[in-house]
Design an enzyme around this catalytic site. Structure first.
Site, mmCIF file in Angstrom:
data_model
loop_
_atom_site.group_PDB
_atom_site.id
_atom_site.type_symbol
_atom_site.label_atom_id
_atom_site.label_comp_id
_atom_site.label_asym_id
_atom_site.label_seq_id
_atom_site.Cartn_x
_atom_site.Cartn_y
_atom_site.Cartn_z
ATOM 1 N N ASP A 80 135.990 -26.053 -29.610
ATOM 2 C CA ASP A 80 135.012 -26.064 -28.531
ATOM 3 C C ASP A 80 134.788 -27.480 -28.002
ATOM 4 O OD1 ASP A 80 134.822 -23.403 -28.950
ATOM 5 O OD2 ASP A 80 132.672 -23.350 -29.290
ATOM 6 N N CYS A 121 135.251 -23.736 -37.308
ATOM 7 C CA CYS A 121 134.721 -23.897 -35.949
ATOM 8 C C CYS A 121 133.985 -22.649 -35.457
ATOM 9 C CB CYS A 121 135.843 -24.263 -34.981
ATOM 10 S SG CYS A 121 135.261 -25.033 -33.457
ATOM 11 N N ASP A 122 133.187 -22.854 -34.411
ATOM 12 C CA ASP A 122 132.163 -21.909 -33.975
ATOM 13 C C ASP A 122 132.590 -20.443 -33.937
ATOM 14 O OD1 ASP A 122 130.999 -24.325 -33.560
ATOM 15 O OD2 ASP A 122 130.429 -23.971 -31.494
ATOM 16 N N LYS A 123 133.707 -20.132 -33.303
ATOM 17 C CA LYS A 123 134.068 -18.724 -33.098
ATOM 18 C C LYS A 123 134.830 -18.132 -34.273
ATOM 19 C CE LYS A 123 132.159 -19.618 -29.319
ATOM 20 N NZ LYS A 123 132.065 -21.047 -29.595
ATOM 21 N N CYS A 193 130.905 -29.713 -36.739
ATOM 22 C CA CYS A 193 129.884 -30.619 -36.211
ATOM 23 C C CYS A 193 128.673 -30.683 -37.133
ATOM 24 C CB CYS A 193 129.468 -30.183 -34.817
ATOM 25 S SG CYS A 193 130.829 -30.206 -33.628
ATOM 26 N N GLU A 443 130.699 -22.199 -22.657
ATOM 27 C CA GLU A 443 129.635 -22.989 -23.250
ATOM 28 C C GLU A 443 129.454 -24.238 -22.385
ATOM 29 O OE1 GLU A 443 129.376 -22.785 -27.784
ATOM 30 O OE2 GLU A 443 130.087 -24.803 -27.398
ATOM 31 N N SER A 469 126.115 -24.659 -25.999
ATOM 32 C CA SER A 469 126.485 -25.157 -27.321
ATOM 33 C C SER A 469 125.264 -25.150 -28.227
ATOM 34 C CB SER A 469 127.015 -26.583 -27.190
ATOM 35 O OG SER A 469 127.035 -27.240 -28.443
#
Length: 553
Positions: A80, A121-123, A193, A443, A469
């Site tokens: 992202d 990571c996010d997804k 992150c 995002e 985000s």
């Protein structure tokens, strides 16, 4: 006991399948064991998933033994942070569906009896949990670890500071040399992150919902404890297999309430709404966005975490991680202690030995919270009749009213910001960025961070049918539904229309009369699709609205 893997390991007619399995290292004795898939989203595309291959090996070591034989496979992940602010971001949310689909396909084809899922990571985190819920074979989740914060001029920083620095540079508030120094310092190594952004929010969900071993959500990517946790995670899958404990036994509606409560107390990412709805869909649990708001009215915001607070995930880890938050919530009767978890014990049993440190200010207590209500809110009204989402954590106002400044894409709004065409007191409306209309529901950290960096974070309200985000802070409302593509009212906003926000009443209104709204909608037609072939075109035809989790069914 009959096993799914019997389809490839038992009988003379499966000789060819066994021959292939011998070529990857299995032996005669392994064909009587559970066959376990160990899947990670490991790659070098993003630091968030760098640990995946190594952790897979440790998890395999934990799986292998008298009962099970593990085989490693992989799936995709996109970054992202790298795809932010350009056309590549349209692929981000789509990747969640591809991850879930690809894991399902391998599990279906190879006839694995259970799986260990590893993601950063996010997804990739919700993608793995969605796959587990959909397939519903014994499964356990491990987070790939968060990164340490960077350091700049004696302060902890993260990737969000880089995006905010871009806006500050455009406004002349910092020099190009200073931005370069921030860029070089922000991401010191592997891991997701560092703040309570989407990845760490969803890692916390993995624990709170019962699908991860307690304490694993807050371990840093480079910590040797994470390697040991991977081995323990693999070994624990054997318990789940032998006792036939499946994801839907764990991810009940009560467990979802626990997860939502945890997110609210942490001040977690707005993306958690989208992802928990998606996971619930796969788990066949009837979860609606209204439940988030019902709980938010009861659950206090307790954790002083970035992006709005002082601390990063490493600081939460130092005081005991998510289990400490869960124990505080449990002692105040805010979560259900009776939910089953992957340990084979209930939430309450897992927390019996957890001690809450008193001499710390990372997590507050319900009798003296950061805020009496949780960090997220669901808004409705004439502009978002089906709902929208706002992170109230860190917002200091209850109302906002101003004229609309309308843009048909994030890039248009960003160009306007850099050309001083966004003014204090305005309501910036960014449409055609929803799941269908985007497509991909981009995002928008680029625009939100740039606005904050330009000094407009508290003076401009931003509204979109896209999303934000986990690093976004300030007056930002996303997931506006119906989206523009579905002829929601956001589609017919015009420059100068008055828009009002009332957080206490949970209202977001377009202040023009109903007849005018209906007239404009009658005359509205969608713009030409951005993509007429390929996966983004396919996704736009399958995806539901954000209020249903933007799932593809």
């Amino acid at each position: 006991m009959a096993k799914f893997s019997d389809d490839v390991t038992q009988g003379v007619e499966k000789s060819a399948a066994r021959a292939m399995l011998r070529a990857v290292g299995l032996k005669d004795e392994d064909f009587q064991k559970f066959q376990v898939g160990i899947v990670s989203a490991g790659n070098e595309v993003t630091p968030c998933n760098l640990t995946g291959p190594e952790l897979s090996e440790h998890a395999k070591e934990g799986v292998n033994g008298e009962d099970s034989a593990g085989l490693i496979f992989s799936t995709i992940a996109v970054s992202d942070g790298i795809s932010m602010g350009h056309e590549g971001m349209r692929a981000s949310l789509v990747s969640r569906e591809v991850i879930a689909d690809s894991v399902e396909l391998v599990m279906h084809a190879e006839r694995f009896d259970g799986m260990v899922t590893i993601a950063g990571c996010d997804k990739s985190l919700p993608g793995m949990l969605m796959a587990s819920a959909r397939i519903n074979r014994p499964s356990i989740f491990l987070y790939g670890g968060s990164s340490l914060p960077g350091e700049y001029k004696g302060k902890d920083i993260s990737i969000v500071d880089v995006f905010e620095g871009i806006g500050a540079l455009e406004k002349g508030l910092i020099s190009e040399e200073e931005l370069y120094e921030i860029e070089c310092a922000a991401c010191p190594g592997q891991g997701s992150c560092a703040g309570m952004f989407t990845a760490n929010t969803m890692a916390s969900v993995g624990e709170a919902i019962g699908m991860s071993l307690p304490g694993t959500a807050s371990i840093q990517a480079e910590d040797k404890r994470l390697r040991q946790a991977a081995k323990e995670t693999g070994n624990q899958l054997n318990y789940l297999l032998k006792n036939d404990i499946k994801p839907r036994d764990i991810m009940t509606i009560e467990a979802f309430h626990n997860a939502i409560t945890t997110v609210l107390s942490l001040g977690g990412s707005t993306n958690a709404v989208l992802h928990l709805l998606g996971i619930a869909y796969e788990a066949r649990v009837n979860l609606t966005i209204d439940i988030f708001d019902e709980l938010a009215r009861k659950v206090p915001h307790l954790a002083d975490m970035k992006p709005f607070g002082k601390y990063h995930m490493v600081d939460l880890d130092k005081i005991g991680g998510v289990p400490v938050v869960s124990k505080i919530l449990l002692e105040n009767k805010l979560i259900n202690p009776d939910c089953m978890t992957v340990t084979g014990k209930t939430v309450g049993e897992n927390l019996e030995s957890i001690e809450i440190p008193k001499d710390q200010d990372v997590v507050y207590f319900p009798d003296n919270p950061i805020s009496d209500e949780g960090g997220l809110a669901i808004l409705r009204g004439s502009l978002s009749p089906n709902g929208s989402v706002v992170k109230v954590a860190g917002i200091e106002i209850d109302t906002f009213k101003g004229p609309a400044n309308v843009f048909d894409s994030e890039q248009e709004a960003l160009d306007a910001l850099f050309n001083n065409k966004i003014k204090k007191g305005e309501v910036v409306v960014i449409r055609n960025e929803g799941p269908k209309g985007g497509p991909g529901m981009r995002e928008m950290l680029q625009i939100t961070a740039a606005m904050k960096g330009a000094g407009l974070g508290k003076d401009v309200l931003l509204i979109t049918d896209g999303r934000f985000s986990g690093g976004t802070t300030g007056l930002c409302i996303g997931h506006v539904t119906p989206e523009s593509f579905d002829k929601g009212p956001i589609a017919i906003c015009q420059n100068g229309d008055e828009i009002s926000l009332n957080l206490k009443k949970r209202e977001l209104n377009l202040n023009i009369n109903k007849d005018e709204i209906e007239k404009r909608l009658k005359n509205y037609s969608n713009p030409e699709p951005r993509y007429k072939s390929g996966i983004l075109n396919k996704y736009s035809k399958l995806v539901t609205g954000a209020e249903k989790g933007a799932v593809t069914g």
